[in-house]
Motif scaffolding. Structure first.
Motif, PDB file in Angstrom:
ATOM      1  N   PRO A 191      18.455   4.548 -42.198  1.00  0.00           N
ATOM      2  CA  PRO A 191      17.278   3.791 -41.764  1.00  0.00           C
ATOM      3  C   PRO A 191      16.487   3.152 -42.900  1.00  0.00           C
ATOM      4  O   PRO A 191      15.747   2.195 -42.671  1.00  0.00           O
ATOM      5  N   GLY A 192      16.639   3.649 -44.119  1.00  0.00           N
ATOM      6  CA  GLY A 192      15.918   3.054 -45.237  1.00  0.00           C
ATOM      7  C   GLY A 192      16.540   1.785 -45.779  1.00  0.00           C
ATOM      8  O   GLY A 192      15.983   1.139 -46.668  1.00  0.00           O
ATOM      9  N   VAL A 193      17.689   1.379 -45.244  1.00  0.00           N
ATOM     10  CA  VAL A 193      18.414   0.200 -45.737  1.00  0.00           C
ATOM     11  C   VAL A 193      18.036  -1.007 -44.887  1.00  0.00           C
ATOM     12  O   VAL A 193      18.092  -0.949 -43.659  1.00  0.00           O
ATOM     13  N   PRO A 194      17.632  -2.132 -45.504  1.00  0.00           N
ATOM     14  CA  PRO A 194      17.180  -3.302 -44.734  1.00  0.00           C
ATOM     15  C   PRO A 194      18.243  -3.853 -43.787  1.00  0.00           C
ATOM     16  O   PRO A 194      19.362  -4.147 -44.198  1.00  0.00           O
ATOM     17  N   LEU A 195      17.863  -3.993 -42.527  1.00  0.00           N
ATOM     18  CA  LEU A 195      18.741  -4.591 -41.525  1.00  0.00           C
ATOM     19  C   LEU A 195      18.503  -6.101 -41.414  1.00  0.00           C
ATOM     20  O   LEU A 195      19.442  -6.877 -41.266  1.00  0.00           O
ATOM     21  N   THR A 196      17.223  -6.501 -41.498  1.00  0.00           N
ATOM     22  CA  THR A 196      16.883  -7.917 -41.341  1.00  0.00           C
ATOM     23  C   THR A 196      16.006  -8.462 -42.464  1.00  0.00           C
ATOM     24  O   THR A 196      16.258  -9.544 -42.976  1.00  0.00           O
ATOM     25  N   HIS A 197      14.937  -7.752 -42.829  1.00  0.00           N
ATOM     26  CA  HIS A 197      13.965  -8.231 -43.817  1.00  0.00           C
ATOM     27  C   HIS A 197      13.863  -7.238 -44.970  1.00  0.00           C
ATOM     28  O   HIS A 197      14.060  -6.041 -44.770  1.00  0.00           O
TER      29      HIS A 197
END
Length: 478
Positions: free
Chosen positions: A74-80
């Motif tokens: 969850p700490g890895v950017p998916l979009t921004h």
């Protein structure tokens, strides 16, 4: 304990991010029969994972056509501010991008689809509310597993089973990676601008939060802010079960906090309004772990969630009274006479400290550290509650200037926490009057100038306070 994820048995899964939850997720997938190709940009994290038998594969050079999914921490950017490079590779390969909460819900759908799950999200208060719900359910004799964003990775919990209740705190990042999330009870506490660097706009941030309550069998929504009020309106229009909650105002239908005052003493009661009938279902009087206006909404939310699973008002009220609170968040450590010691080390900015300053009237306030933008300027209206302040750390000059400019707050430069505790205890013990007096550590600052994190700062405060002559821990232990 790990919840084996069998939904990818016999398939190959890419996983990026080998922090605490990432390692747990990899092990859960492997326990369920998946082949995991894991990577992290941090070499030490890769080595630690490899030592636990997790297959390490350089995903930058891997053939993505063989992967069934990308599991992203969850700490890895998916979009921004821009998608992580693994996201681009997954999209190019046409595979789904999911997280550990999604894996949990898929496994639940397979092995125990009717097992109760409560999911809690919101900008503020979700950890306290999650812990309070779990505590009340446990005190009522239920089989409860608590985790998610609150500390224990969801796949490190015991697996879903008939009669077992999972209480899961969900961050927006986790919801964004869980397209099939479907809790029995979905709780949206409140919404203010936060993490916009990762979500782009407030509207995007709110839309992700709303997914959780849209999917829930029963939605519980705080209506004390405009975006959440609008969410409740949309849920209500759908005709599906909805409970509105408020910490600020009476509701015609829902659960809310009501504050009464007699003889200078404020009492908060939780009220349920249903079909035009108002019923006082719990009192927060003398519950130190639930003091303060911010905890009123937390308690209203917890009542609604537990009631949705069939608990009676008496069971819930009993659970409230024994709730110990969370470490470092308005945590009552104990007393010396009428002086109460409060560990609020988690308050690393002015907004968090505001909640503590509204909870007491005679405060000997220990604050300071590495200042955040704006300092303590937003807190001026609460300065009348401050009997004296004790400044520690790098922010001392900045905060002293604020107090000098205000002219109403007496302060001293204590420099270090041990000196501040000694001075605050001395002054609080000599303070006139008969009411409760608080020695409050609520720094309104990051800890990094003198401590590695807020937890160490709070534990140091605890140790210093417990060593004071005459100190009695909350619960009567000396």
């Amino acid at each position: 304990m790990t919840t084996p994820v069998t939904v990818f048995a016999g398939r190959k899964v890419a996983l990026f991010g080998l922090g605490g939850s990432g390692v747990v997720t990899a092990l859960a997938l492997m326990a369920g029969g998946a082949e995991v190709a894991a990577w992290d940009d941090n070499e030490a994290s890769r080595e630690k994972a490899a030592a636990q038998g997790i297959g390490i594969v350089d995903l930058a050079a891997a053939d993505w056509t063989g992967f069934a999914a990308l599991v992203l921490a969850p700490g890895v950017p998916l979009t921004h501010p821009q998608p992580h490079w693994t996201v681009g590779k997954a999209k190019a390969a046409g595979i789904e991008i999911i997280g550990d909460i999604e894996l949990f819900f898929r496994e639940r759908a397979k092995i125990a689809p009717d097992s109760p799950v409560i999911c809690i999200t919101g900008t503020n208060g979700k950890s306290t509310t999650t812990a309070l719900i779990a505590h009340v359910l446990k005190q009522a004799g239920r089989d409860v597993q608590m985790g998610g964003n609150i500390g224990t990775a969801v796949l490190a919990l015991e697996p879903p089973a008939e009669g077992r209740i999972h209480v899961i705190e969900c961050s927006t990042f986790q919801i964004d990676l869980a397209p099939s999330i479907k809790p029995s009870v979905g709780l949206q506490m409140n919404l203010t601008p936060d993490h916009l660097d990762r979500h782009g706009t407030l509207e995007d941030y709110a839309a992700i939060k709303e997914r959780l309550v849209t999917a829930a069998d029963v939605a519980i929504i705080g209506v004390d802010d405009e975006p959440s009020w609008q969410m409740a309106g949309r849920r209500g229009a759908s005709g599906r079960p909805l409970v509105r909650i408020s910490g600020d105002e009476a509701l015609a239908e829902g659960v809310f906090a009501e504050v009464t005052e007699q003889g200078g003493l404020r009492t908060t009661q939780i009220v349920e309004s249903r079909d035009g009938q108002r019923t006082i279902v719990a009192s927060l009087a003398d519950i130190g772990s639930l003091r303060g206006s911010h905890n009123a909404q937390n308690a209203a939310a917890a009542f609604a969630a537990c009631a949705a699973l069939g608990l009676g008002a008496g069971e819930i009220a009993t659970g409230f009274r024994s709730f110990p609170g969370l470490p470092h968040r308005m945590e009552e450590l104990g007393r010396i006479g009428r002086v109460v010691f409060i560990n609020d080390s988690k308050a690393t900015n002015a907004d968090s400290t505001e909640k503590a300053l509204t909870s007491f009237r005679d405060i000997f306030w220990i604050l300071g550290g590495k200042a955040k933008e704006g300092g303590i300027e937003p807190l001026r209206r609460y300065f009348p509650n401050i009997a004296k302040a004790y400044l520690i750390g790098a922010a001392s000059d900045l905060f002293a200037a604020t107090f000098d400019g205000d002219g109403r707050v007496s302060y001293e430069r204590s420099v270090t926490l041990d000196q501040a505790v000694s001075a605050a205890t001395r002054d609080a013990s000599a303070h006139p009057g008969a009411g409760e007096i608080a020695v409050l550590l609520s720094p309104a600052c990051a800890s990094y100038d003198q401590f590695p994190n807020f937890e160490v700062r709070g534990e140091t405060f605890r140790s210093l306070v417990q060593a004071l002559p005459g100190f009695v821990r909350s619960g009567g232990r000396s």
